[in-house]
Write a protein that holds these residues in place. Sequence first.
Motif, mmCIF file in Angstrom:
data_model
loop_
_atom_site.group_PDB
_atom_site.id
_atom_site.type_symbol
_atom_site.label_atom_id
_atom_site.label_comp_id
_atom_site.label_asym_id
_atom_site.label_seq_id
_atom_site.Cartn_x
_atom_site.Cartn_y
_atom_site.Cartn_z
ATOM 1 N N GLY A 83 0.797 -1.223 0.000
ATOM 2 C CA GLY A 83 0.000 0.000 0.000
ATOM 3 C C GLY A 83 0.826 1.268 0.000
ATOM 4 O O GLY A 83 0.448 2.264 -0.638
ATOM 5 N N ALA A 84 1.957 1.252 0.698
ATOM 6 C CA ALA A 84 2.804 2.454 0.756
ATOM 7 C C ALA A 84 3.298 2.842 -0.633
ATOM 8 O O ALA A 84 3.341 4.024 -0.983
ATOM 9 C CB ALA A 84 3.991 2.208 1.690
ATOM 10 N N PHE A 85 3.662 1.839 -1.433
ATOM 11 C CA PHE A 85 4.154 2.124 -2.786
ATOM 12 C C PHE A 85 3.030 2.657 -3.674
ATOM 13 O O PHE A 85 3.247 3.573 -4.475
ATOM 14 C CB PHE A 85 4.761 0.856 -3.391
ATOM 15 C CG PHE A 85 6.071 0.475 -2.767
ATOM 16 C CD1 PHE A 85 7.264 0.997 -3.252
ATOM 17 C CD2 PHE A 85 6.116 -0.393 -1.687
ATOM 18 C CE1 PHE A 85 8.485 0.656 -2.675
ATOM 19 C CE2 PHE A 85 7.324 -0.736 -1.100
ATOM 20 C CZ PHE A 85 8.515 -0.211 -1.592
ATOM 21 N N ALA A 86 1.830 2.088 -3.523
ATOM 22 C CA ALA A 86 0.693 2.567 -4.314
ATOM 23 C C ALA A 86 0.351 4.003 -3.942
ATOM 24 O O ALA A 86 0.129 4.851 -4.819
ATOM 25 C CB ALA A 86 -0.514 1.656 -4.100
ATOM 26 N N ASP A 87 0.307 4.296 -2.649
ATOM 27 C CA ASP A 87 -0.031 5.648 -2.208
ATOM 28 C C ASP A 87 1.048 6.655 -2.579
ATOM 29 O O ASP A 87 0.760 7.813 -2.888
ATOM 30 C CB ASP A 87 -0.265 5.667 -0.695
ATOM 31 C CG ASP A 87 -1.741 5.515 -0.357
ATOM 32 O OD1 ASP A 87 -2.496 5.075 -1.238
ATOM 33 O OD2 ASP A 87 -2.137 5.823 0.779
ATOM 34 N N HIS A 88 2.305 6.226 -2.524
ATOM 35 C CA HIS A 88 3.386 7.117 -2.919
ATOM 36 C C HIS A 88 3.263 7.474 -4.400
ATOM 37 O O HIS A 88 3.446 8.636 -4.794
ATOM 38 C CB HIS A 88 4.734 6.458 -2.650
ATOM 39 C CG HIS A 88 5.900 7.374 -2.801
ATOM 40 N ND1 HIS A 88 6.669 7.418 -3.935
ATOM 41 C CD2 HIS A 88 6.433 8.302 -1.968
ATOM 42 C CE1 HIS A 88 7.631 8.324 -3.800
ATOM 43 N NE2 HIS A 88 7.512 8.874 -2.618
ATOM 44 N N SER A 89 2.917 6.488 -5.210
ATOM 45 C CA SER A 89 2.704 6.749 -6.632
ATOM 46 C C SER A 89 1.496 7.653 -6.848
ATOM 47 O O SER A 89 1.508 8.513 -7.732
ATOM 48 C CB SER A 89 2.517 5.426 -7.384
ATOM 49 O OG SER A 89 3.709 4.663 -7.356
ATOM 50 N N LEU A 90 0.447 7.461 -6.040
ATOM 51 C CA LEU A 90 -0.715 8.335 -6.141
ATOM 52 C C LEU A 90 -0.354 9.774 -5.769
ATOM 53 O O LEU A 90 -0.886 10.726 -6.351
ATOM 54 C CB LEU A 90 -1.845 7.831 -5.237
ATOM 55 C CG LEU A 90 -2.634 6.645 -5.784
ATOM 56 C CD1 LEU A 90 -3.547 6.069 -4.703
ATOM 57 C CD2 LEU A 90 -3.451 7.046 -7.011
ATOM 58 N N PHE A 91 0.562 9.913 -4.830
ATOM 59 C CA PHE A 91 1.018 11.262 -4.478
ATOM 60 C C PHE A 91 1.731 11.901 -5.668
ATOM 61 O O PHE A 91 1.589 13.101 -5.920
ATOM 62 C CB PHE A 91 1.937 11.208 -3.260
ATOM 63 C CG PHE A 91 2.224 12.557 -2.668
ATOM 64 C CD1 PHE A 91 1.368 13.107 -1.739
ATOM 65 C CD2 PHE A 91 3.329 13.290 -3.065
ATOM 66 C CE1 PHE A 91 1.609 14.367 -1.208
ATOM 67 C CE2 PHE A 91 3.590 14.549 -2.538
ATOM 68 C CZ PHE A 91 2.719 15.089 -1.608
ATOM 69 N N VAL A 92 2.493 11.092 -6.414
ATOM 70 C CA VAL A 92 3.154 11.617 -7.611
ATOM 71 C C VAL A 92 2.105 12.034 -8.643
ATOM 72 O O VAL A 92 2.262 13.040 -9.345
ATOM 73 C CB VAL A 92 4.116 10.572 -8.212
ATOM 74 C CG1 VAL A 92 4.809 11.136 -9.454
ATOM 75 C CG2 VAL A 92 5.160 10.145 -7.184
ATOM 76 N N MET A 93 1.024 11.262 -8.730
ATOM 77 C CA MET A 93 -0.066 11.613 -9.639
ATOM 78 C C MET A 93 -0.705 12.948 -9.240
ATOM 79 O O MET A 93 -1.033 13.781 -10.089
ATOM 80 C CB MET A 93 -1.122 10.517 -9.640
ATOM 81 C CG MET A 93 -0.638 9.149 -10.121
ATOM 82 S SD MET A 93 -0.142 9.136 -11.865
ATOM 83 C CE MET A 93 1.629 9.433 -11.744
ATOM 84 N N ILE A 94 -0.901 13.141 -7.936
ATOM 85 C CA ILE A 94 -1.427 14.412 -7.436
ATOM 86 C C ILE A 94 -0.477 15.549 -7.816
ATOM 87 O O ILE A 94 -0.896 16.649 -8.188
ATOM 88 C CB ILE A 94 -1.628 14.350 -5.913
ATOM 89 C CG1 ILE A 94 -2.778 13.394 -5.566
ATOM 90 C CG2 ILE A 94 -1.906 15.737 -5.325
ATOM 91 C CD1 ILE A 94 -2.926 13.101 -4.083
#
Length: 348
Positions: A83-94
């Motif tokens: 989950g941390a990797f997915a959320d970190h990538s989502l932060f990059v998307m933001i």
Amino acid sequence: MRYDYIYTHMTKKTDFIYSEYSEPHRIRTKKILKEHPEVRHLIGRNSNTIFAILGLVAFQVVMAWLVRDQAWWVIVGAAYLLGAFADHSLFVMIHECAHHLIFKNKKLNRWAGMLANMPQIFPSSVSFERYHIKHHSFQGIHELDADLPNRWEAKLINNSFLGKAIWLLFFPLFQVFRISRLKEIQNFDAWIVANVTVQVVFTAAIWYFFGGAAVGYLFLSFMFSVGLHPLGARWIQEHYLTHNEEQETYSYYGRLNTVSFNVGFHNEHHDFPSIPWNRLPKIKQTAPVYYDTLISHKSWTVLFFRFLFDKEISLFSRIVRKDRGKVPLKDQARPDAEIQVEKTTVVA
């Protein structure tokens, strides 16, 4: 020999490092554009990024469903390892949405940012856009750059292992405390309300259909993605003075860029904030002399542990400046698209 340099590195820092020079990126942008005008062709948007957002949000929803009835240690492990990797990538998307690098329409970018924000529990995409753009325009200006720690924050944490571990663990909370310092930036409007509403509805739906354990997984995924995790070293990598007191921005060229949408190319991004994530490596390939000569990081994991244990690195290890230059408060941080480089005429 610089005795003042040795002295400051052998004693506990009590303040930031002040610079009388302007931030380095606009100067380098102009030089690169003059020598390599073809870099302008990289400026644009990547509308396919929306599919990455949809995929990552779907991944987090499916993971929340899968762990809904699992033991607490399974939930924690899943959040830390996946989950941390997915959320970190989502932060990059933001981050991409904040720079309007997906759609031409600014409103569509904001809605896309809110979509990416949904699994992260806390409403932050709209606020991030507002403060992050100022970070680009006013890097090092303490009253406008939210990336800089508060003075009390830096003094409280300083260079102790325990303090830095707590700081990483509660990194989002410390960022919230910085808002009161940035008085010139509007922090509430209809977009903020929309962001909060979307988050409340999404989180309530996850709780209702999957249960509290699923929400707990999403919460831990977010906290690990920006905090006490090797991924948290990204915040140290970008602007903390880990090697010298002259270079204030660092890039990361490690393997995790492949799952973090090239977010490690931070010098390149600051020089050319109008270029989307998939084209950032091409900047370095086009103008290697400007980036190969800069110090960079090869491992977030190594930096993570170095930050925790190296007492020479503290929250005061940042460059600040008082001179804003002539940049207007409403600047949209697009120097690469706006700078006009004078053409040189060669006389035969």
